[in-house]
Design a protein around this motif. Structure first.
Motif, PDB file in Angstrom:
ATOM      1  N   ASP A 729       0.826  -1.208   0.000  1.00  0.00           N
ATOM      2  CA  ASP A 729       0.000   0.000   0.000  1.00  0.00           C
ATOM      3  C   ASP A 729       0.862   1.262   0.000  1.00  0.00           C
ATOM      4  O   ASP A 729       0.405   2.336  -0.361  1.00  0.00           O
ATOM      5  N   GLY A 730       2.101   1.132   0.426  1.00  0.00           N
ATOM      6  CA  GLY A 730       3.012   2.270   0.442  1.00  0.00           C
ATOM      7  C   GLY A 730       3.832   2.349  -0.830  1.00  0.00           C
ATOM      8  O   GLY A 730       3.736   1.499  -1.717  1.00  0.00           O
ATOM      9  N   SER A 731       4.674   3.353  -0.907  1.00  0.00           N
ATOM     10  CA  SER A 731       5.509   3.550  -2.085  1.00  0.00           C
ATOM     11  C   SER A 731       6.603   2.493  -2.146  1.00  0.00           C
ATOM     12  O   SER A 731       7.404   2.384  -1.208  1.00  0.00           O
ATOM     13  N   PRO A 732       6.676   1.734  -3.233  1.00  0.00           N
ATOM     14  CA  PRO A 732       7.759   0.752  -3.339  1.00  0.00           C
ATOM     15  C   PRO A 732       9.129   1.413  -3.394  1.00  0.00           C
ATOM     16  O   PRO A 732      10.120   0.831  -2.949  1.00  0.00           O
ATOM     17  N   THR A 733       9.179   2.613  -3.936  1.00  0.00           N
ATOM     18  CA  THR A 733      10.449   3.340  -3.964  1.00  0.00           C
ATOM     19  C   THR A 733      10.873   3.709  -2.549  1.00  0.00           C
ATOM     20  O   THR A 733      12.049   3.568  -2.169  1.00  0.00           O
ATOM     21  N   SER A 734       9.923   4.166  -1.744  1.00  0.00           N
ATOM     22  CA  SER A 734      10.227   4.516  -0.349  1.00  0.00           C
ATOM     23  C   SER A 734      10.668   3.282   0.429  1.00  0.00           C
ATOM     24  O   SER A 734      11.609   3.341   1.232  1.00  0.00           O
ATOM     25  N   VAL A 735       9.962   2.177   0.202  1.00  0.00           N
ATOM     26  CA  VAL A 735      10.334   0.940   0.882  1.00  0.00           C
ATOM     27  C   VAL A 735      11.746   0.527   0.486  1.00  0.00           C
ATOM     28  O   VAL A 735      12.582   0.176   1.326  1.00  0.00           O
ATOM     29  N   ARG A 736      12.022   0.547  -0.814  1.00  0.00           N
ATOM     30  CA  ARG A 736      13.328   0.127  -1.310  1.00  0.00           C
ATOM     31  C   ARG A 736      14.440   1.004  -0.743  1.00  0.00           C
ATOM     32  O   ARG A 736      15.462   0.500  -0.261  1.00  0.00           O
ATOM     33  N   ILE A 737      14.237   2.323  -0.787  1.00  0.00           N
ATOM     34  CA  ILE A 737      15.290   3.229  -0.312  1.00  0.00           C
ATOM     35  C   ILE A 737      15.422   3.156   1.203  1.00  0.00           C
ATOM     36  O   ILE A 737      16.528   3.276   1.753  1.00  0.00           O
ATOM     37  N   SER A 738      14.340   2.910   1.913  1.00  0.00           N
ATOM     38  CA  SER A 738      14.435   2.720   3.363  1.00  0.00           C
ATOM     39  C   SER A 738      15.344   1.539   3.691  1.00  0.00           C
ATOM     40  O   SER A 738      16.203   1.613   4.578  1.00  0.00           O
ATOM     41  N   LEU A 739      15.157   0.447   2.958  1.00  0.00           N
ATOM     42  CA  LEU A 739      16.006  -0.720   3.171  1.00  0.00           C
ATOM     43  C   LEU A 739      17.459  -0.433   2.809  1.00  0.00           C
ATOM     44  O   LEU A 739      18.385  -0.880   3.497  1.00  0.00           O
ATOM     45  N   GLU A 740      17.664   0.314   1.737  1.00  0.00           N
ATOM     46  CA  GLU A 740      19.026   0.648   1.333  1.00  0.00           C
ATOM     47  C   GLU A 740      19.726   1.486   2.393  1.00  0.00           C
ATOM     48  O   GLU A 740      20.903   1.243   2.719  1.00  0.00           O
ATOM     49  N   VAL A 741      19.038   2.471   2.956  1.00  0.00           N
ATOM     50  CA  VAL A 741      19.641   3.319   3.990  1.00  0.00           C
ATOM     51  C   VAL A 741      19.922   2.501   5.246  1.00  0.00           C
ATOM     52  O   VAL A 741      20.971   2.644   5.886  1.00  0.00           O
ATOM     53  N   MET A 742      18.993   1.616   5.619  1.00  0.00           N
ATOM     54  CA  MET A 742      19.229   0.763   6.782  1.00  0.00           C
ATOM     55  C   MET A 742      20.474  -0.107   6.568  1.00  0.00           C
ATOM     56  O   MET A 742      21.288  -0.278   7.469  1.00  0.00           O
ATOM     57  N   ASN A 743      20.620  -0.652   5.358  1.00  0.00           N
ATOM     58  CA  ASN A 743      21.783  -1.476   5.059  1.00  0.00           C
ATOM     59  C   ASN A 743      23.075  -0.663   5.099  1.00  0.00           C
ATOM     60  O   ASN A 743      24.098  -1.115   5.626  1.00  0.00           O
ATOM     61  N   GLU A 744      23.032   0.551   4.536  1.00  0.00           N
ATOM     62  CA  GLU A 744      24.230   1.388   4.477  1.00  0.00           C
ATOM     63  C   GLU A 744      24.699   1.815   5.854  1.00  0.00           C
ATOM     64  O   GLU A 744      25.904   1.963   6.098  1.00  0.00           O
ATOM     65  N   THR A 745      23.783   2.039   6.768  1.00  0.00           N
ATOM     66  CA  THR A 745      24.138   2.608   8.070  1.00  0.00           C
ATOM     67  C   THR A 745      24.253   1.556   9.176  1.00  0.00           C
ATOM     68  O   THR A 745      24.616   1.889  10.298  1.00  0.00           O
ATOM     69  N   ARG A 746      23.974   0.301   8.845  1.00  0.00           N
ATOM     70  CA  ARG A 746      23.973  -0.738   9.876  1.00  0.00           C
ATOM     71  C   ARG A 746      25.342  -0.871  10.551  1.00  0.00           C
ATOM     72  O   ARG A 746      25.433  -1.170  11.738  1.00  0.00           O
ATOM     73  N   GLY A 747      26.403  -0.631   9.818  1.00  0.00           N
ATOM     74  CA  GLY A 747      27.734  -0.789  10.382  1.00  0.00           C
ATOM     75  C   GLY A 747      28.285   0.444  11.073  1.00  0.00           C
ATOM     76  O   GLY A 747      29.424   0.438  11.536  1.00  0.00           O
ATOM     77  N   ILE A 748      27.508   1.529  11.170  1.00  0.00           N
ATOM     78  CA  ILE A 748      27.975   2.758  11.819  1.00  0.00           C
ATOM     79  C   ILE A 748      27.512   2.742  13.270  1.00  0.00           C
ATOM     80  O   ILE A 748      26.301   2.845  13.540  1.00  0.00           O
ATOM     81  N   PRO A 749      28.415   2.615  14.228  1.00  0.00           N
ATOM     82  CA  PRO A 749      27.991   2.440  15.625  1.00  0.00           C
ATOM     83  C   PRO A 749      27.369   3.688  16.243  1.00  0.00           C
ATOM     84  O   PRO A 749      26.448   3.581  17.050  1.00  0.00           O
ATOM     85  N   ASP A 750      27.863   4.878  15.900  1.00  0.00           N
ATOM     86  CA  ASP A 750      27.333   6.094  16.512  1.00  0.00           C
ATOM     87  C   ASP A 750      26.032   6.496  15.812  1.00  0.00           C
ATOM     88  O   ASP A 750      25.980   6.623  14.579  1.00  0.00           O
ATOM     89  N   VAL A 751      24.992   6.725  16.597  1.00  0.00           N
ATOM     90  CA  VAL A 751      23.672   7.000  16.032  1.00  0.00           C
ATOM     91  C   VAL A 751      23.678   8.285  15.216  1.00  0.00           C
ATOM     92  O   VAL A 751      23.162   8.336  14.094  1.00  0.00           O
ATOM     93  N   VAL A 752      24.254   9.361  15.754  1.00  0.00           N
ATOM     94  CA  VAL A 752      24.259  10.631  15.032  1.00  0.00           C
ATOM     95  C   VAL A 752      25.078  10.514  13.750  1.00  0.00           C
ATOM     96  O   VAL A 752      24.682  11.042  12.701  1.00  0.00           O
ATOM     97  N   ASP A 753      26.212   9.823  13.832  1.00  0.00           N
ATOM     98  CA  ASP A 753      27.008   9.606  12.620  1.00  0.00           C
ATOM     99  C   ASP A 753      26.201   8.870  11.578  1.00  0.00           C
ATOM    100  O   ASP A 753      26.276   9.171  10.377  1.00  0.00           O
ATOM    101  N   ALA A 754      25.405   7.902  12.033  1.00  0.00           N
ATOM    102  CA  ALA A 754      24.585   7.130  11.098  1.00  0.00           C
ATOM    103  C   ALA A 754      23.495   8.006  10.491  1.00  0.00           C
ATOM    104  O   ALA A 754      23.222   7.935   9.292  1.00  0.00           O
ATOM    105  N   VAL A 755      22.871   8.846  11.325  1.00  0.00           N
ATOM    106  CA  VAL A 755      21.788   9.717  10.839  1.00  0.00           C
ATOM    107  C   VAL A 755      22.303  10.722   9.821  1.00  0.00           C
ATOM    108  O   VAL A 755      21.642  11.028   8.828  1.00  0.00           O
ATOM    109  N   THR A 756      23.497  11.239  10.062  1.00  0.00           N
ATOM    110  CA  THR A 756      24.032  12.297   9.200  1.00  0.00           C
ATOM    111  C   THR A 756      24.954  11.770   8.096  1.00  0.00           C
ATOM    112  O   THR A 756      25.563  12.551   7.372  1.00  0.00           O
ATOM    113  N   ALA A 757      25.049  10.447   7.991  1.00  0.00           N
ATOM    114  CA  ALA A 757      25.933   9.855   6.981  1.00  0.00           C
ATOM    115  C   ALA A 757      25.491  10.279   5.582  1.00  0.00           C
ATOM    116  O   ALA A 757      24.303  10.327   5.274  1.00  0.00           O
ATOM    117  N   ARG A 758      26.464  10.597   4.751  1.00  0.00           N
ATOM    118  CA  ARG A 758      26.169  11.003   3.376  1.00  0.00           C
ATOM    119  C   ARG A 758      25.690   9.812   2.570  1.00  0.00           C
ATOM    120  O   ARG A 758      26.298   8.752   2.588  1.00  0.00           O
TER     121      ARG A 758
END
Length: 789
Positions: A729-758
């Motif tokens: 029911d949601g945007s497949p693009t949003s779902v896909r990119i949400s998963l991509e960002v979660m994957n990219e930031t999973r290895g960053i231990p600091d939360v703020v660093d992960a949030v602000t990661a380029r």
């Protein structure tokens, strides 16, 4: 003799036996009976009272037969549960200690050295080492209607040291055809030829020159399995009888394992030998000894040599205080030519036609490779020769694994007190050499480092290569691409080593061919796409939803390589198809989602591997940027649980059971379970589940956060479809990119660093059709029409 330490160990008796199939006097003796006959002869050889000697034996040590060296090997005629004590019982010995040595041809010499050291330290007074093989009898009578029963159960303690296979076998090597000794030794042999710069004809001539004298010795040895003298030319000329085995080996130069042989060595302290009335002219002393272990095969810097063997030989001679030209007799372990070349020719500078000879028995291809026990025969011969020439020195070199372990000793009748082991000094030299970097999945241009071509009885050829990737220098092992005659032709050319090949990674393992174009011609690339039908899975497409059902209910949906390959293809197609937005994986039937690895298939001995994408095509897959839901109905055991852990969401029916049960069957949750579970739930709970194999139900799994939703019994798929509908029911693009960002930031231990990661993901989102459509639809109060663009 009167001034020597009474605890000094001496070899006081040796014995050998052969039971040749089909000859007069053949008795079809079991391995136990062969060893017992050899032991009795060793006791008689000592010259004292046999009964008194048997009663004084406090330690018996047996060498493993081949059938109890390989895990899961068949034992068609049965065996003793306690080989050393079975033999002891036959000779009326009641030892306090019984040892079953690890596998490997180094075992006999290593055991003799160890037992001698125990005697010198006062831990033993009289010890008996022995070994035997009844392979020829077993093969001949296994299918006989009235076959003998060699099985027996013996009471008593046993120090079973295990198979001793650590570092000698690997799943990667096995999956690339390196399961037999000839192919592995052929790799070393061909590397040596390249190092010496010899042509094929020149090297064949060297092999013939080395082994022809061995055949002459075997022809005169009453205990030899194949007492036939052959010329150098005959040894290296292909014939119907002398067929190719693994380039460069023909049958005649390969260790002969179809034998019925046994040998034993009796060791005592000087004090015990005197008390038992053993004449001093029977005594033989150990003047030097050494043990060394080589790096694992693929770790070695130089595949053409084994420094361990050379260092061990040098140390034994140094301890004995003798130079090579002062040694009267030599016996080098000779399962194939290269161990003899390595230790004797390259290491000690001996000539193949040295008048002293390089074997006392005739060597393993001709005397017979009595399993792991060959060198017990070599020691027996050395002792006899030393007695006939008092004061002379005899050397024994025993090889195990793939030139992996080497045990040596120097013997003489000249009195010599025991010297403590000094092998640690040479082992340190070996261990300090850095291991060669390796890669399991090889891709791109590479150079052949060594090779062989295996031949089966039907004439089929299989190329095997150890290579180095040009870009990284990493070493890998590969097979020739199936159906590719070009790679076989290259490997059969005058000198393949140093030639360029193209490496590619496939599900069963690495493959090599002559070029990328040849790879595409032999194995045409296939665009990811769903097929009309599969053998082990069912696939249903419902709009933007893909439902994948593991369809092996008769095996509780346990998986094996063909099923993994199909699932890998299905998920390749899913992630490549822009019109498929969510996938569900479930199991057919009511019993199981997936019971894990198909252990029946694993026990079959067939190649057992995972595709690059992992178990079920998911556990090692990168870039999973579309939701995968596991609908768990019934058991999710082992790899089944690992598959669920790899999914983004898990829906389970109330009957579901989860477990990483590998420890219950002697395995490890290596498809991600030992990594993912401690990251998904509290570490201590994960440790408990992994280390005990305990099952948890659906509710406990939900409380731990492994399961998203619980459905009524039999309702997992329906609940998963409902969850998928919510996602769709949601945007497949949003779902896909949400998963991509979660994957990219999973290895960053600091939360703020992960949030602000380029990340470029947000840029992709803002320029997408679906982002504009979503905002526009909200503003105009209508349902958005998603396009996944």
């Amino acid at each position: 003799m009167s001034h020597i330490d009474p605890r000094t160990p001496v070899l006081i008796g040796v014995g050998q036996i052969i039971d040749r199939l089909g000859e007069d006097g053949y008795e079809a003796l079991s391995a136990v009976d062969l060893a017992a006959r050899a032991a009795a002869r060793a006791i008689d050889d000592a010259g004292g009272d046999p009964r008194s000697i048997s009663e004084r034996i406090d330690t018996v040590a047996g060498i493993r037969q081949f059938e109890i060296t390989t895990p899961g090997a068949p034992v068609p005629l049965g065996r003793s549960n306690n080989f050393p004590r079975s033999v002891a019982g036959r000779i009326a010995a009641r030892p306090a200690r019984a040892i079953l040595e690890v596998g490997g041809g180094q075992g006999p010499q290593h055991l003799i050295t160890e037992l001698a050291g125990d005697i010198a330290a006062g831990r033993s007074q009289v010890a008996l080492a022995f070994g035997s093989e009844a392979i020829s009898t077993t093969r001949a009578l296994a299918a006989a209607p009235e076959k003998p029963d060699f099985g027996e159960t013996i009471e008593g303690d046993l120090e079973d040291r295990g198979f001793g296979l650590k570092g000698l076998v690997s799943m990667e090597a096995a999956n690339h055809g390196l399961v037999d000794a000839p192919s592995q030794y052929a790799l070393l042999e061909n590397a040596r030829r390249a190092r010496l710069g010899l042509s094929r004809a020149e090297y064949d001539a060297e092999i013939g020159r080395l082994f022809a004298p061995f055949t002459r010795v075997a022809a005169q040895n009453p205990f030899a399995a194949a007492p036939v003298e052959r010329s150098a030319e005959e040894l290296v000329t292909p014939t119907e009888a002398n067929r190719p085995i693994a380039d460069p080996y023909l049958r005649y130069v390969v260790s002969r394992d179809q034998v019925n042989q046994g040998a034993a060595v009796l060791i005592a302290s000087v004090e015990a030998a005197r008390e038992l009335g053993v004449p001093e002219d029977r005594w033989v002393f150990v003047h030097g000894h050494a043990d060394a272990r080589e790096r694992d095969l693929l770790d070695r810097a130089d595949l053409s040599a084994s420094p361990a063997a050379r260092l061990a030989a040098g140390l034994a001679l140094e301890m004995a205080g003798v130079a090579p030209d002062e040694v009267a007799t030599w016996d080098f372990y000779s399962c194939f030519p290269v161990p003899v070349f390595n230790a004797a020719v390259d290491g000690l500078g001996l000539s193949p036609d040295d008048p002293r000879g390089l074997t006392l028995t005739g060597g393993l291809p001709f005397f017979g490779g009595a399993g792991n026990n060959y060198s017990m025969h070599a020691v027996a011969e050395t002792v006899q020769r030393a007695r006939r020439r008092p004061g002379s020195f005899g050397f024994v070199g025993a090889n195990g694994g793939v030139m992996s372990k080497y045990s040596t000793a120097v013997y003489s009748t000249t009195p010599r007190e025991w010297q403590a082991d000094r092998s640690a000094s040479i082992q340190a030299q070996i261990d300090t050499v850095e291991a060669v970097p390796q890669v399991s999945r090889a891709r791109g241009w590479a150079t052949i480092e060594t090779y062989t071509v295996k031949h089966d009885r039907a004439g089929r050829k299989t190329g095997i290569v150890i290579g180095r990737l040009e870009k990284t220098g990493e070493r890998f092992v590969a097979m020739g691409l199936e159906g590719d005659d070009e790679i076989v032709a290259l490997l059969e050319s005058e000198q393949p080593i140093g030639r360029r090949v193209w490496a590619l990674s496939t599900g069963p393992g690495n493959r090599v061919t002559t070029s990328p174009e040849r790879a595409d011609a032999v194995r045409p690339p296939r665009a990811p796409a769903l097929r009309d039908a599969y053998e082990h899975v069912r696939v249903e497409r419902d709009g933007h939803l893909l439902i994948v059902t593991i369809d092996r209910p008769e095996a509780r949906n346990a998986l094996f390589p063909p099923a993994h390959e199909e699932l890998s293809d299905v998920f390749d197609a899913f992630f490549a198809d822009g019109d498929l937005w969510v996938a569900i994986i479930t199991g057919a039937g009511e019993q199981a989602f997936c019971a894990g690895n198909d252990l029946v298939y694993s026990a079959s001995g067939k190649p057992n591997y995972l595709p690059e994408s992992g178990f079920a095509g998911l556990t090692s897959r990168r870039g999973m940027n579309k939701p995968v839901i596991a609908a768990v109905n019934g058991f999710a055991m082992g790899g089944g649980f690992e598959t669920a852990l790899a999914a983004h969401l898990v829906v389970a029916d109330e009957t579901a059971q989860f477990a990483l049960s590998e420890v219950k069957v002697g395995l490890v949750a290596g498809a991600g379970g030992v990594v993912r579970l401690p990251r998904a739930i509290p570490e201590k709970v994960a440790n408990e589940l992994i280390l005990t194999g305990r099952r948890i139900g659906a509710e406990e799994a939900r409380q731990l956060g492994v399961v998203s939703r619980i459905a009524p019994a039999g309702g997992a798929l329906e609940a998963a479809q409902a969850l998928a509908a919510e996602i769709l029911d949601g945007s497949p693009t949003s779902v896909r990119i949400s998963l991509e960002v979660m994957n990219e930031t999973r290895g960053i231990p600091d939360v703020v660093d992960a949030v602000t990661a380029r990340t470029s993901a947000f840029d992709d989102l803002m320029s997408s059709f679906d982002a504009i459509e979503g905002i526009t639809a909200f503003a105009t109060k209508r349902r958005p029409q998603w396009k996944n663009q």
